[in-house]
Scaffold this motif. Structure first.
Motif, PDB file in Angstrom:
ATOM      1  N   LEU A  81       0.620  -1.380   0.093  1.00 43.22           N
ATOM      2  CA  LEU A  81      -0.040  -0.032   0.023  1.00 43.22           C
ATOM      3  C   LEU A  81       0.984   1.257   0.050  1.00 43.22           C
ATOM      4  O   LEU A  81       1.973   1.073   0.395  1.00 43.22           O
ATOM      5  CB  LEU A  81      -0.751   0.187   1.317  1.00 43.22           C
ATOM      6  CG  LEU A  81      -2.142  -0.778   1.500  1.00 43.22           C
ATOM      7  CD1 LEU A  81      -2.463  -0.849   2.584  1.00 43.22           C
ATOM      8  CD2 LEU A  81      -3.010  -0.381   0.541  1.00 43.22           C
ATOM      9  N   SER A  82       0.297   2.350  -0.285  1.00 44.23           N
ATOM     10  CA  SER A  82       0.964   3.765  -0.043  1.00 44.23           C
ATOM     11  C   SER A  82       0.949   3.938   1.437  1.00 44.23           C
ATOM     12  O   SER A  82       0.376   3.388   2.049  1.00 44.23           O
ATOM     13  CB  SER A  82       0.264   4.706  -0.791  1.00 44.23           C
ATOM     14  OG  SER A  82      -1.076   4.906  -0.122  1.00 44.23           O
ATOM     15  N   ALA A  83       1.990   4.539   1.920  1.00 45.01           N
ATOM     16  CA  ALA A  83       2.017   5.109   3.308  1.00 45.01           C
ATOM     17  C   ALA A  83       0.960   5.693   3.789  1.00 45.01           C
ATOM     18  O   ALA A  83       0.485   5.153   5.016  1.00 45.01           O
ATOM     19  CB  ALA A  83       3.254   5.884   3.332  1.00 45.01           C
ATOM     20  N   SER A  84       0.071   6.662   2.925  1.00 44.64           N
ATOM     21  CA  SER A  84      -0.861   7.268   3.546  1.00 44.64           C
ATOM     22  C   SER A  84      -2.228   6.433   3.781  1.00 44.64           C
ATOM     23  O   SER A  84      -2.872   6.246   4.640  1.00 44.64           O
ATOM     24  CB  SER A  84      -1.353   8.394   2.711  1.00 44.64           C
ATOM     25  OG  SER A  84      -1.651   8.067   1.387  1.00 44.64           O
ATOM     26  N   ALA A  85      -2.534   5.483   2.924  1.00 47.11           N
ATOM     27  CA  ALA A  85      -3.297   4.452   2.771  1.00 47.11           C
ATOM     28  C   ALA A  85      -3.333   3.488   3.968  1.00 47.11           C
ATOM     29  O   ALA A  85      -4.012   3.216   4.722  1.00 47.11           O
ATOM     30  CB  ALA A  85      -3.588   3.633   1.690  1.00 47.11           C
ATOM     31  N   CYS A  86      -1.864   2.819   4.112  1.00 49.02           N
ATOM     32  CA  CYS A  86      -1.686   2.006   5.186  1.00 49.02           C
ATOM     33  C   CYS A  86      -1.796   2.663   6.543  1.00 49.02           C
ATOM     34  O   CYS A  86      -2.483   2.420   7.478  1.00 49.02           O
ATOM     35  CB  CYS A  86      -0.183   1.730   5.093  1.00 49.02           C
ATOM     36  SG  CYS A  86       0.232   0.350   6.321  1.00 49.02           S
ATOM     37  N   LEU A  87      -1.395   4.073   6.636  1.00 47.58           N
ATOM     38  CA  LEU A  87      -1.681   4.917   8.012  1.00 47.58           C
ATOM     39  C   LEU A  87      -3.085   4.794   8.168  1.00 47.58           C
ATOM     40  O   LEU A  87      -3.581   4.595   9.641  1.00 47.58           O
ATOM     41  CB  LEU A  87      -0.913   6.246   8.072  1.00 47.58           C
ATOM     42  CG  LEU A  87      -1.074   6.980   9.168  1.00 47.58           C
ATOM     43  CD1 LEU A  87      -0.439   6.384  10.424  1.00 47.58           C
ATOM     44  CD2 LEU A  87      -0.338   8.451   9.031  1.00 47.58           C
ATOM     45  N   ARG A  88      -4.001   5.352   7.346  1.00 44.48           N
ATOM     46  CA  ARG A  88      -5.435   5.189   7.522  1.00 44.48           C
ATOM     47  C   ARG A  88      -5.976   4.025   8.125  1.00 44.48           C
ATOM     48  O   ARG A  88      -6.692   3.776   8.812  1.00 44.48           O
ATOM     49  CB  ARG A  88      -6.070   5.566   6.083  1.00 44.48           C
ATOM     50  CG  ARG A  88      -6.048   7.125   6.040  1.00 44.48           C
ATOM     51  CD  ARG A  88      -7.001   7.699   4.765  1.00 44.48           C
ATOM     52  NE  ARG A  88      -6.663   6.995   3.650  1.00 44.48           N
ATOM     53  CZ  ARG A  88      -5.898   7.115   2.573  1.00 44.48           C
ATOM     54  NH1 ARG A  88      -5.252   8.469   2.960  1.00 44.48           N
ATOM     55  NH2 ARG A  88      -5.773   6.601   1.514  1.00 44.48           N
ATOM     56  N   ARG A  89      -5.547   2.782   7.308  1.00 44.36           N
ATOM     57  CA  ARG A  89      -6.135   1.421   7.670  1.00 44.36           C
ATOM     58  C   ARG A  89      -5.464   1.051   9.095  1.00 44.36           C
ATOM     59  O   ARG A  89      -6.356   0.798  10.018  1.00 44.36           O
ATOM     60  CB  ARG A  89      -5.409   0.415   6.780  1.00 44.36           C
ATOM     61  CG  ARG A  89      -6.163   0.427   5.454  1.00 44.36           C
ATOM     62  CD  ARG A  89      -5.660  -0.646   4.604  1.00 44.36           C
ATOM     63  NE  ARG A  89      -6.390  -0.816   3.325  1.00 44.36           N
ATOM     64  CZ  ARG A  89      -7.413  -1.637   3.177  1.00 44.36           C
ATOM     65  NH1 ARG A  89      -7.554  -2.649   4.207  1.00 44.36           N
ATOM     66  NH2 ARG A  89      -7.956  -1.796   1.973  1.00 44.36           N
ATOM     67  N   VAL A  90      -4.429   1.422   9.569  1.00 46.98           N
ATOM     68  CA  VAL A  90      -3.922   1.108  10.864  1.00 46.98           C
ATOM     69  C   VAL A  90      -4.814   1.912  11.910  1.00 46.98           C
ATOM     70  O   VAL A  90      -4.916   1.527  12.810  1.00 46.98           O
ATOM     71  CB  VAL A  90      -2.402   1.488  11.055  1.00 46.98           C
ATOM     72  CG1 VAL A  90      -1.853   1.262  12.517  1.00 46.98           C
ATOM     73  CG2 VAL A  90      -1.454   0.283  10.160  1.00 46.98           C
TER      74      VAL A  90
END
Length: 152
Positions: free
Chosen positions: A32-41
């Motif tokens: 994932l992109s870093a921003s998408a991953c952060l949102r999921r976490v």
């Protein structure tokens, strides 16, 4: 029950392996992109699936050389007896886990001590003082071949 997609499950798996992963490294590992991953976490934290992060400690370096699982049977199943037992166990530093279980006994304890001499002292000085206990069965851990909660 909360339904998770494949990416959320991958994120959880990676974080269980290494909770110190940076968001960028985690994003790379799950694709994932870093921003998408952060949102999921952050969403997994918000809904309570991720309840926290922990340090895995090498207990042997702290003098903990023996783990014992102990089953406890009680003579009485009254609320008073259960509370009495749990009050004693809750302040015993040697007990790292206490579970109420089904079956022929009431409790399963995880006890961590320096050695067999320290376990005997715990057995006598802590468990031996609880009047409602009728059975104590000890299982000494010789080796741990799998522990998914202590991966390093």
């Amino acid at each position: 029950m909360i339904e998770l997609d494949r990416l959320d499950r991958k994120i959880l798996c990676e974080l269980e392996r290494d909770a110190h992963l940076t968001n960028i490294k985690l994003a790379e590992r799950v694709g994932l992109s870093a921003s998408a991953c952060l949102r999921r976490v952050q969403e997994l934290e918000k809904i309570g699936i991720i309840r926290g992060y922990k340090a895995v400690i090498d207990r042997s370096l702290l003098g903990i050389g023996l783990t014992v699982y102990v089953t406890i049977g009680l003579s009485c199943h009254s609320k008073e007896s259960l509370v009495q037992f749990e009050d004693v166990i809750s302040v015993a530093d040697e007990v790292t886990e206490c579970h109420t279980i089904t079956g022929s006994v009431e409790y399963l304890l995880r006890v961590e001590v320096a050695d067999i001499k320290a376990y005997k002292k715990f057995h006598t000085d802590v468990l031996g003082t609880i009047p409602c206990i009728t059975s104590i069965t000890s299982f000494l851990v010789m080796e741990t071949t799998k522990n998914q909660y202590a991966n390093i």
